[in-house]
Design an enzyme around this catalytic site. Structure first.
Site, PDB file in Angstrom:
ATOM      1  N   GLY A  14       0.776  -1.232   0.000  1.00  0.00           N
ATOM      2  CA  GLY A  14       0.000   0.000   0.000  1.00  0.00           C
ATOM      3  C   GLY A  14       0.809   1.286   0.000  1.00  0.00           C
ATOM      4  N   SER A  15       1.999   1.254  -0.588  1.00  0.00           N
ATOM      5  CA  SER A  15       2.767   2.510  -0.604  1.00  0.00           C
ATOM      6  C   SER A  15       2.107   3.544  -1.517  1.00  0.00           C
ATOM      7  CB  SER A  15       4.226   2.268  -0.995  1.00  0.00           C
ATOM      8  OG  SER A  15       4.328   1.864  -2.329  1.00  0.00           O
ATOM      9  N   ASN A  16       1.462   3.088  -2.580  1.00  0.00           N
ATOM     10  CA  ASN A  16       0.703   4.045  -3.409  1.00  0.00           C
ATOM     11  C   ASN A  16      -0.527   4.551  -2.675  1.00  0.00           C
ATOM     12  OD1 ASN A  16       1.827   4.523  -6.213  1.00  0.00           O
ATOM     13  ND2 ASN A  16       2.049   2.306  -6.026  1.00  0.00           N
ATOM     14  N   ARG A  67     -15.656 -15.024 -10.321  1.00  0.00           N
ATOM     15  CA  ARG A  67     -15.180 -13.626 -10.413  1.00  0.00           C
ATOM     16  C   ARG A  67     -16.365 -12.664 -10.372  1.00  0.00           C
ATOM     17  NH1 ARG A  67      -9.924 -12.680 -11.708  1.00  0.00           N
ATOM     18  NH2 ARG A  67      -8.751 -14.479 -12.419  1.00  0.00           N
ATOM     19  N   MET A  92      -4.265  -6.900  -7.027  1.00  0.00           N
ATOM     20  CA  MET A  92      -3.777  -7.978  -7.891  1.00  0.00           C
ATOM     21  C   MET A  92      -4.885  -8.939  -8.332  1.00  0.00           C
ATOM     22  SD  MET A  92      -0.732  -7.031  -8.213  1.00  0.00           S
ATOM     23  CE  MET A  92       0.165  -8.390  -8.950  1.00  0.00           C
ATOM     24  N   ARG A  93      -6.017  -8.380  -8.702  1.00  0.00           N
ATOM     25  CA  ARG A  93      -7.094  -9.215  -9.248  1.00  0.00           C
ATOM     26  C   ARG A  93      -7.560  -8.620 -10.569  1.00  0.00           C
ATOM     27  NH1 ARG A  93      -7.572 -14.037  -8.033  1.00  0.00           N
ATOM     28  NH2 ARG A  93      -9.748 -14.085  -8.693  1.00  0.00           N
ATOM     29  N   LEU A  95     -10.424  -7.725 -13.022  1.00  0.00           N
ATOM     30  CA  LEU A  95     -11.835  -7.410 -12.791  1.00  0.00           C
ATOM     31  C   LEU A  95     -12.662  -7.776 -14.024  1.00  0.00           C
ATOM     32  CD1 LEU A  95     -11.052  -4.005 -11.112  1.00  0.00           C
ATOM     33  CD2 LEU A  95     -12.032  -5.996  -9.949  1.00  0.00           C
ATOM     34  N   ASN A 109      -5.861   2.915 -12.625  1.00  0.00           N
ATOM     35  CA  ASN A 109      -4.883   1.924 -12.175  1.00  0.00           C
ATOM     36  C   ASN A 109      -3.490   2.498 -12.369  1.00  0.00           C
ATOM     37  OD1 ASN A 109      -3.867  -0.666 -11.330  1.00  0.00           O
ATOM     38  ND2 ASN A 109      -3.328  -1.059 -13.467  1.00  0.00           N
ATOM     39  N   HIS A 111       0.455   1.327 -13.079  1.00  0.00           N
ATOM     40  CA  HIS A 111       1.204   0.164 -13.571  1.00  0.00           C
ATOM     41  C   HIS A 111       2.685   0.546 -13.660  1.00  0.00           C
ATOM     42  CE1 HIS A 111       1.893  -3.598 -15.632  1.00  0.00           C
ATOM     43  NE2 HIS A 111       2.638  -2.939 -16.495  1.00  0.00           N
ATOM     44  N   SER A 138       2.931   4.295 -15.297  1.00  0.00           N
ATOM     45  CA  SER A 138       1.782   4.873 -16.004  1.00  0.00           C
ATOM     46  C   SER A 138       0.553   4.814 -15.115  1.00  0.00           C
ATOM     47  CB  SER A 138       1.460   4.050 -17.258  1.00  0.00           C
ATOM     48  OG  SER A 138       2.590   3.847 -18.065  1.00  0.00           O
ATOM     49  N   ASP A 147      -4.123  -3.790 -18.248  1.00  0.00           N
ATOM     50  CA  ASP A 147      -3.069  -2.797 -18.482  1.00  0.00           C
ATOM     51  C   ASP A 147      -3.241  -2.062 -19.813  1.00  0.00           C
ATOM     52  OD1 ASP A 147      -1.998  -3.575 -16.049  1.00  0.00           O
ATOM     53  OD2 ASP A 147      -0.690  -5.069 -16.954  1.00  0.00           O
ATOM     54  N   GLU A 176       6.022   6.540  -9.018  1.00  0.00           N
ATOM     55  CA  GLU A 176       4.596   6.200  -8.880  1.00  0.00           C
ATOM     56  C   GLU A 176       3.942   7.076  -7.816  1.00  0.00           C
ATOM     57  OE1 GLU A 176       3.584   2.016  -8.526  1.00  0.00           O
ATOM     58  OE2 GLU A 176       5.444   1.451  -9.496  1.00  0.00           O
TER      59      GLU A 176
HETATM   60  C1  GRF Z   1       3.158  -0.908  -7.620  1.00  0.00           C
HETATM   61  O1  GRF Z   1       4.380  -1.064  -8.287  1.00  0.00           O
HETATM   62  C2  GRF Z   1       2.043  -0.747  -8.607  1.00  0.00           C
HETATM   63  O2  GRF Z   1       2.414  -0.046  -9.752  1.00  0.00           O
HETATM   64  C3  GRF Z   1       1.731  -2.173  -8.951  1.00  0.00           C
HETATM   65  O3  GRF Z   1       1.850  -2.875  -7.736  1.00  0.00           O
HETATM   66  C4  GRF Z   1       2.752  -2.180  -6.882  1.00  0.00           C
HETATM   67  C5  GRF Z   1       2.001  -1.904  -5.617  1.00  0.00           C
HETATM   68  O4  GRF Z   1       2.809  -1.357  -4.628  1.00  0.00           O
HETATM   69  N1  GRF Z   1       0.441  -2.265  -9.587  1.00  0.00           N
HETATM   70  P1  GRF Z   1       2.157  -0.740  -3.313  1.00  0.00           P
HETATM   71  O5  GRF Z   1       1.255  -1.816  -2.715  1.00  0.00           O
HETATM   72  O6  GRF Z   1       1.399   0.482  -3.705  1.00  0.00           O
HETATM   73  O7  GRF Z   1       3.326  -0.453  -2.422  1.00  0.00           O
END
Ligand code: GRF
Length: 205
Positions: A14-16, A67, A92-93, A95, A109, A111, A138, A147, A176
């Protein structure tokens, strides 16, 4: 200013999500995160949400036989919380088409590559193997194909001779964290908001 109600969907560290939480803390930012949904328990992203006082819901894909059923549960949670826009942040699913179409033009999203290059997983390995000199990340609108979808913002980073997937991935992840809040703001404000170019031309040999 009325802030748009955002949900962030996560599966990992969850760093983003953190970058989005930090951006939303600014009174002038046009969004607030009202819900974090994870498809996994015991991930650090949930802790980040709790520390920020954001409600969390765990909807495990393994609890559903299809799903479609999993996505229906996601959609219900979003509707119950009056969510207006969705950010996938390391979710990581894949949709379903039906779900994606319900959130068309309202779901982003991030990526870790310069799309359309290097779709899927292990993007930093893919970039190193391809020998590219510039890599990056992106943010795009989500469409049923993985993607793909209209790009909203990209950032480029150099690939250095001694890079490993880990060192390159760390450089990309820092980028990111800068672009995801900008992209969210752009999705909300539309053409009324333009992201200033940095003016740095990156040339890598
Ligand atoms: C990131 O590199 C994002 O681009 C990809 O998965 C990673 C998630 O990292 N889809 P975080 O969980 O946000 O740290």
């Amino acid at each position: 200013m009325s802030k748009k109600r955002i949900a962030v969907l996560i599966s990992g560290s969850g760093s983003n999500l953190q970058a989005l939480i930090d951006a939303c803390a600014d009174a002038d930012f046009p969004a607030r995160i009202v819900l974090v949904i994870s498809n996994k328990a015991d991930i650090y992203g949930l802790k980040r949400a709790e520390l920020a006082g954001i409600p969390t819901t765990i909807i495990k894909n393994t609890d559903f036989s299809s799903r479609e059923d999993f996505d229906a549960a996601l959609h219900s949670a979003l509707i119950e919380n009056d969510v207006e826009h969705v950010c996938l942040a390391g979710f990581m699913r894949l949709l379903t088409k039906g779900f994606v179409e319900k959130w068309e033009n309202r779901m982003l999203n991030i990526h870790p590559s310069l799309l359309p290059l290097f779709k899927g997983v292990h993007t930093h390995e893919q970039a190193l193997k391809a020998g590219v000199k510039i890599h990056g990340c992106s943010v795009h609108y989500v469409v049923p194909e993985m993607d793909a979808g209209k790009l909203i913002i990209q950032a480029a980073v150099p690939v250095l001779p001694q890079d490993t997937p880990e060192t390159l991935g760390k450089r990309v992840l820092e980028a990111e964290h800068i672009i995801y809040p900008l992209a969210l703001k752009k999705m909300i404000l539309g053409d009324g908001y333009s992201i200033e170019p940095t003016g740095n031309l990156m040339i890598v040999s």
